[in-house]
Scaffold this motif. Structure first.
Motif, short mmCIF file in Angstrom:
data_model
loop_
_atom_site.label_atom_id
_atom_site.label_comp_id
_atom_site.label_asym_id
_atom_site.label_seq_id
_atom_site.Cartn_x
_atom_site.Cartn_y
_atom_site.Cartn_z
N LEU A 1 0.82 -1.21 0.00
CA LEU A 1 0.00 0.00 0.00
C LEU A 1 0.86 1.27 0.00
O LEU A 1 0.34 2.37 -0.09
CB LEU A 1 -0.93 0.02 1.21
N ILE B 1 -0.04 -5.33 5.32
CA ILE B 1 -1.01 -4.28 4.99
C ILE B 1 -0.80 -3.06 5.87
O ILE B 1 -0.64 -1.94 5.38
CB ILE B 1 -2.44 -4.81 5.13
N ILE B 2 -0.76 -3.27 7.19
CA ILE B 2 -0.68 -2.09 8.04
C ILE B 2 0.71 -1.49 8.03
O ILE B 2 0.86 -0.28 8.17
CB ILE B 2 -1.15 -2.37 9.48
N TRP B 3 1.73 -2.32 7.86
CA TRP B 3 3.07 -1.73 7.81
C TRP B 3 3.22 -0.82 6.59
O TRP B 3 3.69 0.32 6.70
CB TRP B 3 4.17 -2.80 7.81
N LEU C 1 0.95 0.58 5.02
CA LEU C 1 0.07 1.73 5.26
C LEU C 1 0.81 2.78 6.09
O LEU C 1 0.80 3.97 5.78
CB LEU C 1 -1.18 1.27 5.99
N ALA C 2 1.46 2.32 7.16
CA ALA C 2 2.20 3.24 8.03
C ALA C 2 3.33 3.91 7.24
O ALA C 2 3.55 5.11 7.36
CB ALA C 2 2.77 2.49 9.22
N TYR D 1 2.01 6.61 5.14
CA TYR D 1 1.77 7.79 5.96
C TYR D 1 3.07 8.58 6.18
O TYR D 1 3.12 9.79 6.02
CB TYR D 1 1.26 7.38 7.34
N VAL D 2 4.11 7.84 6.58
CA VAL D 2 5.38 8.51 6.90
C VAL D 2 5.93 9.20 5.65
O VAL D 2 6.34 10.37 5.70
CB VAL D 2 6.41 7.49 7.45
N LEU E 1 4.30 10.19 3.02
CA LEU E 1 3.45 11.34 2.72
C LEU E 1 3.79 12.50 3.63
O LEU E 1 3.91 13.65 3.18
CB LEU E 1 1.99 10.93 2.90
N GLY E 2 3.97 12.20 4.93
CA GLY E 2 4.33 13.24 5.87
C GLY E 2 5.65 13.90 5.50
O GLY E 2 5.78 15.13 5.53
N VAL E 3 6.63 13.07 5.10
CA VAL E 3 7.94 13.61 4.72
C VAL E 3 7.79 14.54 3.52
O VAL E 3 8.29 15.67 3.53
CB VAL E 3 8.93 12.46 4.40
N ARG F 1 5.22 16.16 2.52
CA ARG F 1 4.49 17.39 2.82
C ARG F 1 5.25 18.28 3.79
O ARG F 1 5.06 19.49 3.81
CB ARG F 1 3.10 17.05 3.34
N LEU F 2 6.10 17.67 4.61
CA LEU F 2 6.94 18.49 5.50
C LEU F 2 8.02 19.20 4.71
O LEU F 2 8.26 20.39 4.89
CB LEU F 2 7.60 17.61 6.56
N VAL G 1 6.38 21.46 2.04
CA VAL G 1 5.34 22.31 2.63
C VAL G 1 4.09 22.45 1.74
O VAL G 1 3.65 23.55 1.40
CB VAL G 1 5.88 23.71 2.97
N ASN G 2 3.55 21.30 1.35
CA ASN G 2 2.30 21.27 0.57
C ASN G 2 2.41 21.96 -0.78
O ASN G 2 1.42 22.27 -1.41
CB ASN G 2 1.14 21.90 1.35
N GLU H 1 0.58 18.60 7.66
CA GLU H 1 1.66 17.69 7.27
C GLU H 1 2.32 17.06 8.50
O GLU H 1 2.67 15.88 8.48
CB GLU H 1 2.68 18.42 6.39
N ILE I 1 0.04 14.25 9.73
CA ILE I 1 0.16 13.01 8.96
C ILE I 1 1.46 12.29 9.30
O ILE I 1 1.50 11.08 9.53
CB ILE I 1 0.12 13.31 7.45
N PHE I 2 2.54 13.08 9.37
CA PHE I 2 3.85 12.49 9.63
C PHE I 2 3.87 11.80 10.99
O PHE I 2 4.28 10.65 11.12
CB PHE I 2 4.92 13.59 9.57
N GLY J 1 1.86 8.66 11.13
CA GLY J 1 2.60 7.58 10.48
C GLY J 1 3.69 7.03 11.37
O GLY J 1 3.85 5.81 11.49
N LEU K 1 2.16 5.00 14.25
CA LEU K 1 1.66 3.72 13.75
C LEU K 1 2.82 2.78 13.44
O LEU K 1 2.83 1.60 13.84
CB LEU K 1 0.79 3.96 12.51
N ILE L 1 3.62 -0.85 15.21
CA ILE L 1 3.69 -2.10 14.43
C ILE L 1 5.06 -2.75 14.59
O ILE L 1 5.18 -3.96 14.80
CB ILE L 1 3.42 -1.84 12.94
#
Lengths: 353, 348
Positions: free
Chosen positions: A95, A146-148, A150-151, A154-155, A157-159, A161-162, A165-166, B298, B301-302, B305, B308, B312
């Motif tokens: 994912l 699946i969840i890994w 997914l996590a 997330y990470v 995506l966060g990186v 966007r950080l 900065v969007n 952002e 979300i980070f 993540g 989570l 895990i």
């Protein structure tokens, strides 16, 4: 998810074998079983031709339309054939593919200031390093795939966007020279013989490499055993941790290449590039006859699944069905095809899921 | 005081491990209470409760799904579907009928999921993935791609009533959520039917041999998941008097993360509704605090993540360790070590 074991493991006497094996399959599952996914693809083509003969739709049976179909699904195909290795190894899906795509794309656009080739290499390396994360956590520590993933998505995506900065970044602004920007644009738009697009060529090359990898190498054989029966593979001396890790790496390579293509297509590096390609790829993989239980299916089948999706979209668009109704039909066909193939596998006494 | 024996130590660790979500909640809450500006006041805390309400309701059913060892990817679209049905029919039949219909719609979707999983024996990942696509199409088809918003006085009256704080931290919607959580938590822990869900998830073959109709429990879990998602969705839509077509999309990932962080295992047979509820609260407090610090989406979300991933990885690592030392007895290992040391000392 518990593994559902087949509940009919009766012992078959040798002389009764003929009778016991005479499993009743209904026509559709028999058809699916013998011809595989290309049978269905053929059905769709015939359906399209019939519709055209009766004048319901126009322009289905033309070289240009066929090329359009392939063009439209090439990107999905690139992602799906890589993720197929993950499914093949019995780990459902990756994912983190969409955000890997986005990360690769945005890094490539950012690095275009150092020229085209360095940008490609650096961004591919970054994309693949996401796969490395998956490989360690899932291969070594057996985290739930699946969840890994997914996590990880997330990470990542966060990186993205950080760091950015969007913001969305544009290749023609970031590139050091016009040439680099043009080359980047050409990833999606370059056409051989004026017709066949570069992504299609990439897809064909990947299909060949991955098919050889899956069927002709030691890695492929070990992956099959690992996917089908992890414990058995481990006790027969296979380094399952490395094999599973490698499967996730292959998936990341594919996602990274797909990320370059999708970013070149949209001409913008952004965090939302590639969104939705995880579930779309799973759909293609599973329609293509690769079971989630692992160890069953082939790359060629997955390509068939991708083509089915392309054909379906094309015929429905030509018929004038709205995008949203297409979703309903696509979802229903997905469940039906997978349900029938699982049922036929089960009545043949093989594992499904 | 007795010296801590190995067993006591292990017990202590396992107790901490079992209740780690409460510790996590305490730490995050304390941190935010101490450092986040304008965090500790009734209005902010009520806001947290109100935002958590949707996902906490949906997470009840999702926890049940994970407990029986399945997966439901369609909850996000069920939320939207129920909201669209409930608000869309309001014009013609009024809330009195449209809300039950919306909830029933969620239940029917769950029923279809459950039958396909239990009777047709298709993997729940595939069934609910397909259902997600089908529902997405259905939602856009019946609304024509436009979001629904109500602007009649009675709709606003209900919206106001649902959002009204009648007691510190509590609005009617939050109260409904909490009642549902308590009911579900009690049912899962204390009733035989509830315990049977754990048994089906822990080992469906054993459960079947013990006389439990595993198919029926699987279907029931999917129906409950559909119902809770629908209840959460319709209440949320009624409070905001609007149903947008992607309102449920972010809930799927949120609910999965919360349920996993709350200690429910994907393998089935483990976890609980109350812990999931605390996990949803934890995430909500964290998000709220991040916003109060003036940080953006952002960071949210980070951090989600990272938390989570850490949970895990921790879980995977402990089971990896356990597998490594399986069958080893620490006291014997120690004895062996001592012998070895003695041998080394005598030889040198």
């Amino acid at each position: 998810m518990t593994e559902q074991k087949t509940q009919h493991e009766h012992i078959v006497q040798p002389e009764m074998q003929l009778d016991a094996r005479a499993v009743k399959l209904n026509i559709f599952s028999k058809f699916l079983h013998t011809l595989g996914i290309y049978g269905i693809a053929g059905l769709f083509v015939i359906f399209g031709i019939v519709l055209q003969v009766f004048g319901v739709i126009n322009g289905f049976l033309s070289v240009q339309n066929m090329l359009n179909i392939v063009d439209a699904v090439a990107l999905l195909g690139i992602v799906a054939v890589g993720m197929a290795f993950v499914t093949y190894s019995g780990h459902y899906a990756d994912l983190s593919a969409p955000t890997t795509m986005a990360l690769t794309g945005i890094v490539c656009v950012q690095m275009l200031r150092y020229g085209f080739l360095p940008a490609i290499l650096i961004s591919l390396a970054v994309g693949i390093s996401v796969g490395l994360l998956n490989a360690v956590a899932i291969g070594k520590f057996k985290a739930n795939p699946i969840i890994w993933t997914l996590a990880v998505s997330y990470v990542t995506l966060g990186v993205i966007r950080l760091v950015w900065v969007n913001k969305q970044i544009y290749p023609d602004v970031m590139a050091s020279s016009q040439r680099a920007s043009d080359l980047f644009d050409a990833i999606y738009r370059l056409r051989f013989f004026g017709k066949i697009a570069l992504p299609v060529i990439i897809l064909i090359i990947l299909i060949i490499i991955y098919t050889l990898l899956m069927t002709r190498t030691q890695f492929g054989a070990q992956l099959k055993i690992t996917g089908a029966a992890r414990k058995a593979a481990k006790f027969s001396g296979i380094n399952v941790e490395r094999i599973i890790g490698a499967a996730f790496l292959v998936s990341a390579v594919s996602a990274a290449i797909g990320g370059l293509v999708v970013t070149s297509l949209s001409r913008v590096g952004a965090w939302y590039n590639g969104a939705g390609y995880d579930f779309r790829a799973v759909t293609a993989i599973v329609i293509g006859g690769m079971t989630l239980a692992g160890g069953r299916g082939s790359i060629i089948g997955v390509v068939g699944g991708v083509l089915i999706i392309g054909l379906m979209n094309n015929i429905m668009t030509l018929l004038g069905i709205g995008t949203f109704s297409q979703d309903m039909i696509r979802g229903a066909i997905f469940i039906i095809v997978v349900g029938v193939s699982a049922k036929s596998l089960r009545s043949l006494g093989r594992d499904d899921a | 005081m007795r010296k801590l024996q190995i067993k006591d130590k292990q017990q202590l660790i396992s107790t901490i491990d079992k209740n780690r979500i409460f510790i996590l909640f305490g730490v995050i809450f304390l941190f935010m209470a101490l450092f986040a500006p304008r965090f500790m006041n009734v209005f902010n805390l009520t806001t947290i409760m109100r935002t958590m309400s949707l996902n906490a309701t949906v997470a009840i059913g999702f926890t049940l799904i994970l407990v029986i060892g399945q997966l439901d990817l369609s909850i996000g679209t069920i939320i939207t579907f129920a909201a669209v049905v409930g608000l869309g029919l309001k014009e013609s039949v009024g809330f009195g009928l449209s809300v039950p219909l919306a909830v029933a719609a969620g239940g029917v979707v769950g029923l279809i999921n459950g039958i396909l999983v239990a009777k047709a024996k298709i993997n729940s990942f595939i069934v609910t993935l397909g259902m997600m696509t089908v529902l997405q199409g259905t939602i856009y088809t019946i609304t024509g791609g436009n979001s629904i918003s109500l602007s009649t006085p009675d709709a606003f009256a209900i919206s106001d009533w649902l959002a009204e704080m009648f007691f510190p931290l509590l609005t009617p919607r939050v109260l409904i959520t909490i009642i549902l959580v308590i009911l579900a938590s009690f049912g899962m822990r204390r009733t035989r039917i509830g315990r049977n869900f754990y048994m089906v998830g822990g080992n469906s073959q054993t459960a079947w041999l013990a006389g439990i109709d595993t198919d029926r429990y699987t279907i029931a879990a999917f129906v409950i998941s559909g119902l809770t998602a629908a209840v959460g969705g319709i209440l949320f839509a009624m409070e905001s008097a609007a149903a947008t077509l992607n309102m449920g999309n972010s809930s799927l990932m949120y609910v999965i993360s919360a349920t996993i962080i709350g200690g429910t295992s994907m393998a089935g047979g483990k976890g609980g509704v109350f812990k999931t509820f605390v996990a949803v609260l934890t995430l909500e407090v964290l998000y709220n605090g991040i916003i109060l610090f003036g940080l953006g989406n952002e960071v949210k979300i980070f951090l989600a993540g990272v938390i989570l991933a850490a949970v895990i990885l921790y879980e995977a690592y402990t089971s990896y360790r356990r597998e490594k030392v399986l069958g080893q007895r620490p006291e014997l290992m120690k004895e062996l070590e001592r012998d070895r040391e003695a041998a080394a000392a005598s030889s040198s």
